[in-house]
Scaffold this motif. Structure first.
Motif, PDB file in Angstrom:
ATOM      1  N   LYS A 158       4.866  -7.336  -7.124  1.00 63.78           N
ATOM      2  CA  LYS A 158       3.526  -6.971  -6.640  1.00 63.78           C
ATOM      3  C   LYS A 158       2.653  -8.216  -6.727  1.00 63.78           C
ATOM      4  CE  LYS A 158       1.318  -3.543  -8.864  1.00 63.78           C
ATOM      5  NZ  LYS A 158       0.999  -2.127  -9.143  1.00 63.78           N
ATOM      6  N   VAL A 214      10.986  -4.581  -3.579  1.00 58.26           N
ATOM      7  CA  VAL A 214      11.971  -4.426  -4.650  1.00 58.26           C
ATOM      8  C   VAL A 214      13.231  -5.164  -4.235  1.00 58.26           C
ATOM      9  CG1 VAL A 214      13.049  -2.762  -6.201  1.00 58.26           C
ATOM     10  CG2 VAL A 214      11.239  -2.009  -4.669  1.00 58.26           C
ATOM     11  N   ALA A 258      -8.858   2.564   3.295  1.00 58.88           N
ATOM     12  CA  ALA A 258      -7.668   1.891   2.804  1.00 58.88           C
ATOM     13  C   ALA A 258      -6.688   1.663   3.939  1.00 58.88           C
ATOM     14  CB  ALA A 258      -7.022   2.742   1.725  1.00 58.88           C
ATOM     15  N   ARG A 259      -6.055   0.540   3.925  1.00 55.80           N
ATOM     16  CA  ARG A 259      -5.052   0.247   4.928  1.00 55.80           C
ATOM     17  C   ARG A 259      -3.709   0.125   4.204  1.00 55.80           C
ATOM     18  NH1 ARG A 259      -2.751  -4.307   6.957  1.00 55.80           N
ATOM     19  NH2 ARG A 259      -3.921  -5.582   5.495  1.00 55.80           N
ATOM     20  N   THR A 260      -2.711   0.809   4.691  1.00 53.40           N
ATOM     21  CA  THR A 260      -1.433   0.720   4.004  1.00 53.40           C
ATOM     22  C   THR A 260      -0.535  -0.247   4.738  1.00 53.40           C
ATOM     23  OG1 THR A 260      -0.576   2.521   5.281  1.00 53.40           O
ATOM     24  CG2 THR A 260      -1.511   3.073   3.140  1.00 53.40           C
ATOM     25  N   LEU A 261       0.321  -0.877   3.968  1.00 50.39           N
ATOM     26  CA  LEU A 261       1.295  -1.763   4.583  1.00 50.39           C
ATOM     27  C   LEU A 261       2.430  -0.954   5.165  1.00 50.39           C
ATOM     28  CD1 LEU A 261       1.602  -4.652   2.015  1.00 50.39           C
ATOM     29  CD2 LEU A 261       0.583  -4.710   4.291  1.00 50.39           C
ATOM     30  N   LEU A 262       2.851   0.035   4.434  1.00 54.10           N
ATOM     31  CA  LEU A 262       4.054   0.777   4.741  1.00 54.10           C
ATOM     32  C   LEU A 262       3.967   2.080   3.980  1.00 54.10           C
ATOM     33  CD1 LEU A 262       7.229  -1.433   4.267  1.00 54.10           C
ATOM     34  CD2 LEU A 262       6.853   0.188   6.110  1.00 54.10           C
ATOM     35  N   GLY A 263       4.697   3.054   4.438  1.00 55.15           N
ATOM     36  CA  GLY A 263       4.814   4.265   3.642  1.00 55.15           C
ATOM     37  C   GLY A 263       3.496   4.984   3.501  1.00 55.15           C
ATOM     38  N   LYS A 264       3.455   5.810   2.452  1.00 52.31           N
ATOM     39  CA  LYS A 264       2.265   6.645   2.417  1.00 52.31           C
ATOM     40  C   LYS A 264       1.167   6.015   1.573  1.00 52.31           C
ATOM     41  CE  LYS A 264       4.284   9.748  -0.654  1.00 52.31           C
ATOM     42  NZ  LYS A 264       5.008  10.454  -1.323  1.00 52.31           N
ATOM     43  N   PRO A 265      -0.050   6.206   2.003  1.00 55.20           N
ATOM     44  CA  PRO A 265      -1.146   5.540   1.315  1.00 55.20           C
ATOM     45  C   PRO A 265      -1.439   6.189  -0.029  1.00 55.20           C
ATOM     46  CG  PRO A 265      -1.996   6.958   3.041  1.00 55.20           C
ATOM     47  CD  PRO A 265      -0.501   7.036   3.126  1.00 55.20           C
ATOM     48  N   VAL A 266      -1.785   5.370  -0.981  1.00 49.23           N
ATOM     49  CA  VAL A 266      -2.290   5.900  -2.240  1.00 49.23           C
ATOM     50  C   VAL A 266      -3.801   5.991  -2.048  1.00 49.23           C
ATOM     51  CG1 VAL A 266      -2.560   5.448  -4.691  1.00 49.23           C
ATOM     52  CG2 VAL A 266      -0.428   4.877  -3.540  1.00 49.23           C
ATOM     53  N   GLU A 278       8.283   5.631  -1.544  1.00 51.10           N
ATOM     54  CA  GLU A 278       7.635   4.503  -0.875  1.00 51.10           C
ATOM     55  C   GLU A 278       6.267   4.235  -1.471  1.00 51.10           C
ATOM     56  OE1 GLU A 278       7.986   5.350   3.304  1.00 51.10           O
ATOM     57  OE2 GLU A 278       9.704   4.009   3.364  1.00 51.10           O
ATOM     58  N   ASN A 279       6.268   3.858  -2.715  1.00 50.37           N
ATOM     59  CA  ASN A 279       5.002   3.575  -3.378  1.00 50.37           C
ATOM     60  C   ASN A 279       4.572   2.152  -3.115  1.00 50.37           C
ATOM     61  OD1 ASN A 279       4.370   5.974  -4.417  1.00 50.37           O
ATOM     62  ND2 ASN A 279       4.728   5.447  -6.549  1.00 50.37           N
ATOM     63  N   THR A 306       3.077   1.152  -8.142  1.00 53.34           N
ATOM     64  CA  THR A 306       3.261   0.799  -6.729  1.00 53.34           C
ATOM     65  C   THR A 306       3.744  -0.635  -6.674  1.00 53.34           C
ATOM     66  OG1 THR A 306       0.999   0.001  -6.532  1.00 53.34           O
ATOM     67  CG2 THR A 306       1.380   2.300  -5.929  1.00 53.34           C
ATOM     68  N   TRP A 307       4.240  -1.013  -5.553  1.00 57.79           N
ATOM     69  CA  TRP A 307       4.816  -2.345  -5.449  1.00 57.79           C
ATOM     70  C   TRP A 307       4.811  -2.817  -4.008  1.00 57.79           C
ATOM     71  CZ3 TRP A 307       7.239   2.054  -7.344  1.00 57.79           C
ATOM     72  CH2 TRP A 307       8.101   2.720  -6.458  1.00 57.79           C
ATOM     73  N   ASP A 308       5.030  -4.139  -3.864  1.00 58.71           N
ATOM     74  CA  ASP A 308       5.131  -4.711  -2.519  1.00 58.71           C
ATOM     75  C   ASP A 308       6.571  -4.759  -2.049  1.00 58.71           C
ATOM     76  OD1 ASP A 308       2.426  -5.167  -2.565  1.00 58.71           O
ATOM     77  OD2 ASP A 308       2.639  -7.187  -3.361  1.00 58.71           O
TER      78      ASP A 308
END
Ligand code: SF4
Ligand code: SF4
Ligand code: SF4
Lengths: 206, 965, 341
Positions: B83, B61, B34-42, C334-335, B57-59
């Motif tokens: 999202k 806000v 998985a590659r995360t955009l930002l913050g911590k990965p789910v 940071e979701n 989760t969201w892209d």
């Protein structure tokens, strides 16, 4: 119970020869209430009859690559559509443990279970005791089902072979087979079902 | 040959069981990391719990809100979650700082409608491309056209109409799109520069608060919602604030825990009544009697505040017994002013002029109850008496027993209400627009105001009488008036001079502002082009034929002295009220911008029959298909509130300007209404040039130039269709209403507290301060700073010395039985704002309908239903002399026998063929509402003083139409 | 028993029936396949049929520790989530087509009898009752499931249906006396309120609680002596479980509704409450009497200007404090969506 060898299973499925009048009538009984896994199930079925499918008519054939088992039965008129009709046969993976216990940790059984309804399909399940069944290995299981009023006819197929927890099947050998059936129209599901008390021999023609 | 299953993929489970996972975007385990955009990965899918984690989760806000007319509730700051390029949910920002340690904070605000706008904006009602009608109007057949093709056709028709028939034949019906910000700037500019007509819909929709205007000279005044926390007694009088003030309602329940009592006065046991300590189930339309009964007891029991009355009200003013007019300086002196009034001074035992530049009495001690004789300038002597003395006579008959009979309640309830009010330290009512929708609702409001004035429960913390809650921005008005960029920052010299002169002469700022907004209702009154604000009510009555529903009707117990036609001719002739275009000049183009008149106008069948055939073009701008798009020639798709940056007027109830940011690009080809209006102006200019059209004379003697329209609309390209946000920034900064907070900060945060009341046409009436660390108290400037009211008498005015009020014996408040609007039928059809929609904006949302009822229904009392053989869910027919409609029956014990109710907002297309909820509402004009005239505070100006439309208490019969299956 | 237990308290005196909670849960959790009819949070007018309709008559739960057979609510009981003929109504080319629910007679939705209530005019009464899964200490659903597909989390007692494990046997639906479990026909599994565990795990209060404009929902650990939950449930004992006789020991508690006194013909208060006490007792048990008396006393104290910690908690001046340790702003989490290649 004999499993005849045919040249090609697909020809049989398309209306060819099954056992040639040699079907096995498997007697089924309701699973015992005290063995149901939860108090709720016991309590709520204490007054309700279940295990309404008393007989399964079973035929089996193989063609050296795959096994096909045809299961036929009849149910009383449905009182609900909440639960699907379902049928299963079980094969022992290692030794045979009592069918009624649904396998044991060291002697699991491998079940191919078909169900109708919204999630229709056949599922491969590995059982290691009551209430502890899990995904079983993929044995190329497929099913073909027909409903005609209260009558059902379901063919379940799988490939022959062994390994990875699958119940081994090999032409020319004898193994065991057991059955269970659920009358969904009578709200039967989970342990509320009828079953074939004990193993039957399954003789795969060479 | 055997197969070895070990080589197979065991993770794959059989077909039936995996379906559930397909919809969630998980890769099979073992795929690329998985590659995360930002913050911590789910984590990648390891089990069902991750499906839920992934769902939250969201892209991105952004802060947003709903620029709809949720009015008392407006507005709430939301976080809008995006999202995959779509808004997928919203959740309140809930970061309102506490006001002080005592008051509950404003968090989290929000309501059920706002909480699912993310669902609404993508539902099947959404319009994404310009649509052109195919075949007959109303045929529900459309073809997709380009913006350019649509605007070209509309612009050409506009130019034809303006050159051949008149500039004022083009009508803008602007509903909640009238944000008093970006859109209003656009409407105002195009109206001013083309002299096309903006319909003022506030009184027409039934929010005119006529009685407040009559009594206080303005309608816009309200305290903050947290101020209820200081109250000892809260009156839910004629309203249902649990429906209409969802974000504010906690202040009521919390005030109750603090010790406040709540009394609900409503015919039905509604959602608000359940929170009350006492419910007074008065009959519909009897509030005036109840209030006058209470006033009588308060006086009798000595529970009044004489000093407040002397200073703040006209009750001490003297009225001539011979003429029934106020005694004025003009009666006493040659060259005396008709605007100087008199009282009897107990200190000097003489008749003395009342101060008019201030409310401060100084040494004066005006008598409440007094009769005197005065010598007039011609030497004759006349008897005069105070308004108070006259009021005593007026209310003498309103004994608890008599009131009980009128209201259908026990006399003890009248006494108890009077006692609770009389003994409470701080009393406040909740705002309501019920009275504005009752034919005699103005009388009820005046009577209630009398109770508050007698007890001095106005203008103090926790105490106050609620008018129309509105708080806007001054900056937008510069876009209405400015001819050039410089005038965007400061008033044009002509107007600045008028303000200076008037104030030097002793008028208050508020009065001058009101006069200015009155000028906007008189096209041609100033020698330059101002927007044309016209009375919506008169427009629909005259041009859409609504009057035809009642003109030929029996009197309906209205006690008419003359025909309504005669009254209207008088009002137009004497210029008391405007009708633009003038009767006989048919409207030719109408734009409805998010306003949905085919849903909202009472008697709307007349729009279809009478108005639509007159229109060469009916253009609807909206984000969704609705009752009005059905009859449109063009439907132009408007972006939603999550797709553009904007703000709108709010209210002092929650004094926070609330900003919505563009969370996603507008869907399809939709554009903001602001942009659409500018593009239309551009197209008109382009077509005018191509067709050689330039200056056109207006029917009111002005000149408009179509060949430079866009140029002037945009201030030579400074504010174009792309500059909506620049307009907002200007408006935001212009009034310096938000302290040190910059536009950029406000936008980011989504809300900002006002630091003072805006002195604009619609907010100046609040007349108070906005304390940083305390609640807002409406009218405090009058009560505490002694600034005169903008009434004729410059006081809270109970004596309406206007010929129409004399003619109808309404000079003083009184109870009048409701007219039998619609004919002599046994049931009263009343209404109310719904919990499930803001007007019609959410009314046909799937989610809202699923959560309550999917079809229109009328609530019928158990007894009335039984008497008619009607059962729950039956289809019933509701009919009277003017029309009928069908709806489901909702049988409820909460409904008063004789009363039936249909909640607001159902669309025409919700009803079976043959009529909708407006089909039975003739909404006749109440002649007193046509008042106007120089020196009168009863005259039309922005959002007030124009005729109302009435739907409450329409008379109907209900019959079983079809038994529910 | 879990090590700790999270709980929710709802003050019915502050509920305005606005359904923002219902919508909040809907938009966050149940917009997927097979979930159209699901409202894990519901608000109903009491007395009334509730959701699912007449759920209180559907059995389940325990009596004397013995599980009781129960009825399995179906989609019809929960209220059908209608689809509508939008396309036909707006673009169908036929004039005057009514926008109507598809599938004939619509029947009654989950909240059909809103604002109806009990009594006869003008002696009416009603109040709003929001409900979600009670995350019981003695969860009937968990104990009924033959597949052990329901877990009660060790760390906080949240009751969750393992959707990978669930086979749709629906014994849980029958056993839950609160009828708070829905069945997903499309996926063949049971689903219910998850107590917003992804949010709680990150210190953010439940959507239905944080989004409630009525500010009546408190969230926190039952054993946290400084939190409002402990004070309301244990210290003041004003928060009561719904239908305690069902035997599941719910962890959602309610402050019962006050109502004004009735009056005699002369207007004297009779002392009899508008909402019949035996009705409230049938919902909240015998303790309801002393709770209402205490609330009246404390309110009176406040009215006289005396301090009342109980009233202060219920007023909730600083709203964020309603959520105990779950006071983080959702935006601070940071979701950000994971993009899987
Ligand atoms: S959001 Fe709050 S006030 Fe509204 S219905 Fe739900 S619990 Fe009640
Ligand atoms: S409320 Fe019902 S579903 Fe929830 S844990 Fe308890 S028994 Fe299970
Ligand atoms: S706790 Fe979360 S999942 Fe449960 S009802 Fe509330 S919002 Fe829905």
């Amino acid at each position: 119970m004999k499993c005849k060898r045919v040249s090609r299973i697909d020809l049989v499925l398309e209306g060819g020869q099954w056992s040639g009048g040699d079907s096995t009538q498997v007697e089924m009984i309701a699973t015992p209430l005290p063995m149901q896994p939860t108090g709720y199930v016991i309590k709520s079925w204490a007054e309700k009859p279940y295990g309404t499918i008393k007989t399964l008519t079973v035929d089996a054939v193989h063609d050296g690559h795959a096994l096909a088992v045809r299961l036929q039965w009849e149910v009383p008129p449905a009182t609900t559509t909440d639960f699907p009709p379902a049928v299963a046969f079980a094969l022992p993976v290692k030794a045979t443990s009592p069918l009624v216990l649904m396998g044991m940790a060291e002697a699991p059984m491998h079940i191919l279970r078909w169900q109708g309804g919204a999630q229709a399909g056949v599922r491969s399940v590995l059982a290691k005791g009551i209430g502890s069944s899990n995904h079983g290995p993929d044995v190329g299981q497929k099913a073909l089902a027909r409903q005609d009023g209260n009558r059902f006819s379901v063919v379940i197929t799988r490939v022959l072979g062994s390994g990875a927890g699958a119940a081994p099947l090999k032409a020319g050998t004898t193994t065991k087979i057991g059955f269970a059936a659920w009358d969904g129209g009578n709200e039967e599901r989970a342990g509320i079902k009828s079953f074939s008390v004990d193993w039957l021999d399954l003789v795969l023609a060479a | 040959m055997s197969t070895n299953f070990d080589r197979r993929n065991f993770l794959k489970i059989s077909a039936g069981a995996s379906a559930g996972l397909a919809m969630h975007s998980f890769a099979a385990a073992g795929g690329a990391p998985a590659r995360t955009l930002l913050g911590k990965p789910v984590p990648a899918y390891t089990g069902w719990k991750d499906v839920y984690r992934q769902q939250w989760t969201w892209d991105k806000v952004v802060r947003g809100t709903h620029i709809t007319n949720c009015w008392y509730q407006a507005h709430c700051a939301w976080d809008v979650y995006v999202k995959d390029g779509l808004v997928f949910r919203e959740e309140q920002a809930a970061e309102y700082e506490k006001v002080n340690d005592e008051l509950p904070d404003y968090n989290p605000r929000g309501c059920n409608k706002g909480g699912c706008f993310s669902e609404r904006m993508y539902d099947p009602t959404r319009v994404t491309h310009p649509l052109k009608r195919v075949g007959e109007r109303g045929g529900n057949k459309w073809e997709r056209v380009s913006w350019d093709a649509a605007l070209t056709d509309i612009a050409d028709t506009w130019l034809d109409v303006a050159t051949k028939e008149g500039t004022d034949r083009v009508i803008w019906d602007i509903g909640p799109a009238d944000d008093y910000a970006q859109n209003t700037a656009a409407f105002a500019r195009i109206s001013g520069l083309t002299q096309s007509v903006l319909l003022d819909m506030n009184t027409e929709i039934g929010d005119g608060h006529r009685g407040a205007l009559e009594t206080f000279g303005k309608i816009s005044f309200e305290s903050s919602a947290d101020d209820y926390f200081y109250s000892d007694l809260i009156l839910f009088w004629a309203g249902n604030p649990l429906y209409t003030q969802i974000p504010n309602a906690h202040f009521f329940t919390e005030a109750k825990y603090r010790g406040a009592k709540i009394i609900s006065i409503a015919p039905d046991y509604n959602a608000s009544a359940i929170k009350a300590d006492l419910w007074i189930p008065a009959k519909p339309g009897t509030d005036a009697a109840l209030a006058l009964g209470v006033a009588r007891l308060l006086i009798k029991d000595g529970k009044i505040k004489p000093d407040f009355i002397r200073e703040q009200t006209d009750l001490v003013f003297l009225v001539r017994n011979d003429t029934q007019h106020f005694l004025t300086e003009a009666d006493l002196k040659d060259g005396g002013k008709a605007t100087v009034f008199y009282a009897y001074d107990e200190a000097t035992r003489s008749v003395q002029p009342m101060p008019w530049k201030t409310l401060t009495l100084g040494e004066l001690r005006p008598a409440l109850e007094h009769t005197a004789h005065v010598r007039l300038k011609d030497g004759s002597e006349v008897a005069v008496s105070t308004v108070y003395s006259r009021m005593l006579l007026r209310i003498e008959d309103y004994t608890p027993e008599h009131v009980g009979r009128i209201c259908g309640i026990e006399p003890w309830m009248v006494k108890r209400l009077a006692a609770e009010i009389g003994n409470a330290k701080r009393v406040r009512n909740t705002t309501q627009s019920t009275h504005s929708k009752l034919y005699h609702g103005n009388l009820a409001t005046r009577a209630m105001a009398l109770v508050f004035a007698l007890t001095g429960q106005i203008g103090h913390k926790g105490a106050g009488f609620s008018g129309f809650p509105m708080l806007a921005n001054e900056g937008v008005e510069s876009f209405m008036i400015a001819r050039n960029l410089k005038e965007l920052d400061e008033h044009p010299p002509e107007i600045a001079a008028m303000f200076a002169q008037r104030m030097a002469a002793g008028d208050t700022l508020e009065q001058v502002i009101n006069d200015m907004s009155n000028i906007l209702m008189q096209p041609g009154a100033l020698p330059f082009a101002l927007p044309v604000n016209a009375s919506g009510t008169l427009f629909w009555h005259i041009h859409a034929g609504i009057s035809e529903l009642s003109d030929h009707a029996a009197d309906w117990n209205r006690g008419l002295k003359r025909s309504v036609k005669d009254h209207v001719s008088e009002a137009l002739g004497k210029k008391w009220q405007p009708c633009v275009p003038k009767p006989g000049d048919d409207p030719r183009i109408m734009f409805s911008v998010m306003s949905n008149p085919l849903r909202r106008i009472r008697g709307n069948q007349k729009i279809v029959e009478v108005l639509l055939p007159k229109l060469a073009k009916y253009v609807v701008l909206d984000f969704r298909m609705n009752s009005s798009t059905r009859f449109a020639d063009y439907v132009l798709p408007v972006s939603t509130w999550y797709e553009r940056t904007n703000f709108k007027w709010v209210t002092p109830l929650s004094p926070y300007l609330t900003i919505t940011n563009a969370a996603t690009p507008a869907l399809g080809e939709s554009k903001s209404d602001f942009e659409a209006i500018f593009l239309l102006a551009k197209k008109i200019e382009e077509r005018a040039r191509a067709r050689g059209i330039a200056v056109v004379r207006t029917p009111h003697g002005l000149e408009v130039n179509f060949s430079t329209l866009y140029q002037r609309m945009t201030f030579d390209g400074t504010y174009t269709e792309k500059d909506g946000e620049k307009v907002l920034k200007h408006i935001f900064e212009h009034g310096k209403l938000f302290g040190d907070v910059t536009w950029e900060q406000a936008k980011e945060k989504g809300f900002v507290r006002y630091t003072r009341i805006s002195n604009d046409f619609v907010s100046a009436g609040n007349q108070t301060d906005i304390p940083k660390n305390d609640s807002i108290v409406a009218l405090a400037n009058h009560v505490q700073k002694k600034v005169p009211y903008p009434t004729t008498t410059r006081r809270i005015q109970f004596y309406l010395d206007h010929p129409l009020y004399h003619e109808y014996d309404e000079v003083l408040p009184r109870h009048k039985d409701a007219p039998t609007m619609g004919g002599n039928y046994p049931l009263l059809l009343s209404g109310g704002k719904a919990r499930w929609s803001i007007h019609s904006t959410w009314r046909d949302s799937r989610l809202m309908m699923r959560m309550h009822r999917p079809e229109p229904y009328v609530v019928i009392s158990v007894g009335d239903a039984a008497a008619r053989g009607i059962k729950e869910m039956d289809w019933v027919s509701i009919r009277n002399d003017i029309g009928s409609f069908k709806a489901r029956a909702a049988v409820s014990p909460t409904m008063q026998p004789g009363q039936t109710m249909i909640y607001n907002g159902w669309e025409r297309h919700h009803f079976p063929k043959g009529g909708d909820m407006n089909s039975v509402s003739p909404s006749p004009i109440n002649p007193v509402e046509l008042a106007g005239g120089a020196g009168q505070h009863l005259r039309p100006f922005f959002i007030q003083g124009q005729g109302s439309m009435f739907d409450r208490e329409t008379r109907v019969e209900i019959e079983l139409a079809e038994r529910a299956a | 028993m879990s090590k700790r237990q999270v709980a929710m308290v709802m003050d019915l005196n502050k509920c305005i029936g606005c359904q923002t909670c219902t919508v909040a849960c809907k938009t966050l959790w149940t917009r997927n396949e097979g979930q159209k009819h699901m409202l894990w949070n519901t608000v109903n007018t009491q007395p009334g049929q509730g959701t699912p309709h007449n759920w209180e008559k559907m059995g389940g739960g325990f009596r004397n520790g013995e599980p009781q057979p129960g009825h399995r609510p179906g989609v019809g009981d929960f209220g059908k989530a209608w689809d509508f003929n939008y396309k036909e109504a707006f673009h169908g080319g036929e004039p005057g087509v009514r926008l109507a629910p598809l599938g004939g007679e619509p029947g009654q939705g989950p909240n059909h009898d809103e604002d109806v209530g009990g009594g006869t005019y003008p002696d009416n009464y009603f109040f709003y009752l929001p409900r979600l899964c009670n995350h019981c200490t003695h969860p009937a659903c968990l104990e009924a499931c033959p597949r052990k597909a329901i877990e009660k989390r060790e760390e906080d007692g949240i009751v969750l249906i393992n959707e990978d494990h669930c086979r749709g046997f629906r014994f849980c639906q029958e056993a839950c006396p609160y009828k708070k479990i829905y069945f997903n026909e499309a996926r063949g599994i049971s689903q219910k309120c998850i107590f917003c565990f992804p949010r709680l795990d990150q210190g953010v209060a439940n959507a239905c609680a944080r989004q409630c404009p009525g500010r009546l929902r408190f969230v926190g650990y039952l054993d946290d002596p400084d939190g409002p939950i402990h004070k309301l449930v244990h210290k003041y004992g004003v928060a009561l479980p719904l239908h305690p006789e069902y035997g599941t020991e719910p962890n959602v508690y309610y402050v019962p509704p006050l109502s004004p006194s009735k009056h005699d013909a002369d207007g004297k208060p009779t002392g009899e409450m508008q909402i019949p006490l035996d009705y409230l007792e049938s919902l909240f048990g015998k303790k309801v009497h002393q709770v209402l008396a205490l609330l009246i006393d404390e309110r009176e104290k406040n009215r006289k200007g005396e301090k009342s910690e109980l009233m202060d908690i219920l007023i909730a001046r600083e709203w964020i404090k309603n959520f105990g340790p779950f006071d983080k702003h959702p935006r601070s989490i940071e979701n950000i969506k994971v993009v899987v290649k």
